[in-house]
Design an enzyme around this catalytic site. Structure first.
Site, mmCIF file in Angstrom:
data_model
loop_
_atom_site.group_PDB
_atom_site.id
_atom_site.type_symbol
_atom_site.label_atom_id
_atom_site.label_comp_id
_atom_site.label_asym_id
_atom_site.label_seq_id
_atom_site.Cartn_x
_atom_site.Cartn_y
_atom_site.Cartn_z
ATOM 1 N N CYS A 43 0.855 -1.355 0.005
ATOM 2 C CA CYS A 43 0.002 0.161 0.124
ATOM 3 C C CYS A 43 0.926 1.163 -0.011
ATOM 4 C CB CYS A 43 -0.935 -0.193 1.081
ATOM 5 S SG CYS A 43 -0.287 -0.127 2.923
ATOM 6 N N ASN A 55 2.274 1.556 4.350
ATOM 7 C CA ASN A 55 2.618 0.233 5.054
ATOM 8 C C ASN A 55 2.303 0.044 6.408
ATOM 9 O OD1 ASN A 55 5.513 -1.957 5.556
ATOM 10 N ND2 ASN A 55 3.394 -2.500 4.923
ATOM 11 N N CYS A 94 -1.359 0.962 7.297
ATOM 12 C CA CYS A 94 -3.089 0.561 7.462
ATOM 13 C C CYS A 94 -3.433 -0.781 6.810
ATOM 14 C CB CYS A 94 -3.641 1.595 7.006
ATOM 15 S SG CYS A 94 -3.657 3.004 7.937
ATOM 16 N N ARG A 95 -3.373 -0.825 5.476
ATOM 17 C CA ARG A 95 -4.028 -1.801 4.581
ATOM 18 C C ARG A 95 -3.038 -2.908 4.562
ATOM 19 N NH1 ARG A 95 -5.144 1.993 -0.234
ATOM 20 N NH2 ARG A 95 -3.276 2.955 0.493
ATOM 21 N N SER A 96 -1.684 -2.533 4.012
ATOM 22 C CA SER A 96 -0.922 -3.891 3.575
ATOM 23 C C SER A 96 -0.535 -4.786 4.930
ATOM 24 C CB SER A 96 0.320 -3.478 2.719
ATOM 25 O OG SER A 96 0.964 -2.728 3.105
HETATM 26 P P1 4NP Z 1 -1.877 2.782 4.301
HETATM 27 O O1 4NP Z 1 -2.475 4.146 4.709
HETATM 28 O O2 4NP Z 1 -1.293 2.928 2.870
HETATM 29 O O3 4NP Z 1 -3.102 1.807 4.013
HETATM 30 O O4 4NP Z 1 -0.828 2.343 5.173
HETATM 31 C C1 4NP Z 1 -1.687 5.321 4.696
HETATM 32 C C2 4NP Z 1 -1.005 5.726 5.782
HETATM 33 C C3 4NP Z 1 -0.381 6.892 5.886
HETATM 34 C C4 4NP Z 1 -0.321 7.780 4.937
HETATM 35 C C5 4NP Z 1 -0.887 7.368 3.626
HETATM 36 C C6 4NP Z 1 -1.802 6.215 3.557
HETATM 37 N N1 4NP Z 1 0.496 8.987 4.681
HETATM 38 O O5 4NP Z 1 0.217 9.728 4.053
HETATM 39 O O6 4NP Z 1 0.961 9.439 5.829
#
Ligand code: 4NP
Length: 168
Positions: A16, A19, A21-23
């Site tokens: 994602c 790294n 939340c989703r992955s």
């Molecule tokens: P992820 O979510 O891609 O599912 O881990 C996010 C977590 C942090 C950020 C973006 C997406 N960020 O911009 O900090």
């Protein structure tokens, strides 16, 4: 005499943006369910982000909480995708959304190794990529993480079948 299996583990990498939340949640659900099936020795499972803002951090507390509610540990520590290593070591690279997928392909991942997570959900067969994303829950409320969990859970069964076919 029984011959040991000389084949290297099948590498599966979930990707994602951050790294956190989703992955990490996708990785944890897949690791949990493949472990229940006794597949752990045949798999190399990891997750990574296309962005580096959170490198070294544990998963977002909301991902850890939703995993815990469903009996799944989320032990990931964030790292960035490393094209030199990851595009060789992982045979199946599973981005959460179209943007992550585009980044992986631009960085040189082999097209045939890359497949969007929700393309494994049988209920979504044939839909265009933009309609089958796992949406980023980072800036939303806690419900977003439960919705992400349900999307990941629905895709994981077919993903496991796909992996079992490749291991056969
Ligand atoms: P992820 O979510 O891609 O599912 O881990 C996010 C977590 C942090 C950020 C973006 C997406 N960020 O911009 O900090």
């Amino acid at each position: 005499m029984t011959e040991s299996n000389p084949r290297e583990p099948l590498g599966v990498l979930f990707v994602c943006l951050g790294n956190i939340c989703r992955s990490p949640l996708a990785e944890a659900i897949f690791a949990h369910r493949t472990d229940e099936l006794g597949l752990t020795p045949q798999l190399h499972i990891d997750s990574a982000g296309t962005g580096g803002w959170h490198v070294g951090k544990p998963a977002d507390s909301r991902s850890i909480a939703v995993g815990r509610r469903h009996g799944i540990d989320v032990p990931s520590v964030a790292r960035e995708v490393d094209p030199d290593e990851d595009f060789h070591r992982f045979h199946l690279i599973v981005p959460m959304d179209e943007s992550n997928q585009t980044t992986l392909l631009e960085w040189g991942a082999q097209r045939e190794r890359v497949r969007l997570m929700r393309s494994f959900d049988p209920a979504l067969a044939g839909r265009p990529d933009r309609e089958i994303e796992v949406p980023d829950p980072y800036y939303g409320d806690g419900d977003g993480f439960e919705r992400v969990y349900q999307m990941l859970d629905a895709a994981t069964s077919r993903l496991i079948e796909h992996v079992q076919d490749r291991l056969a």
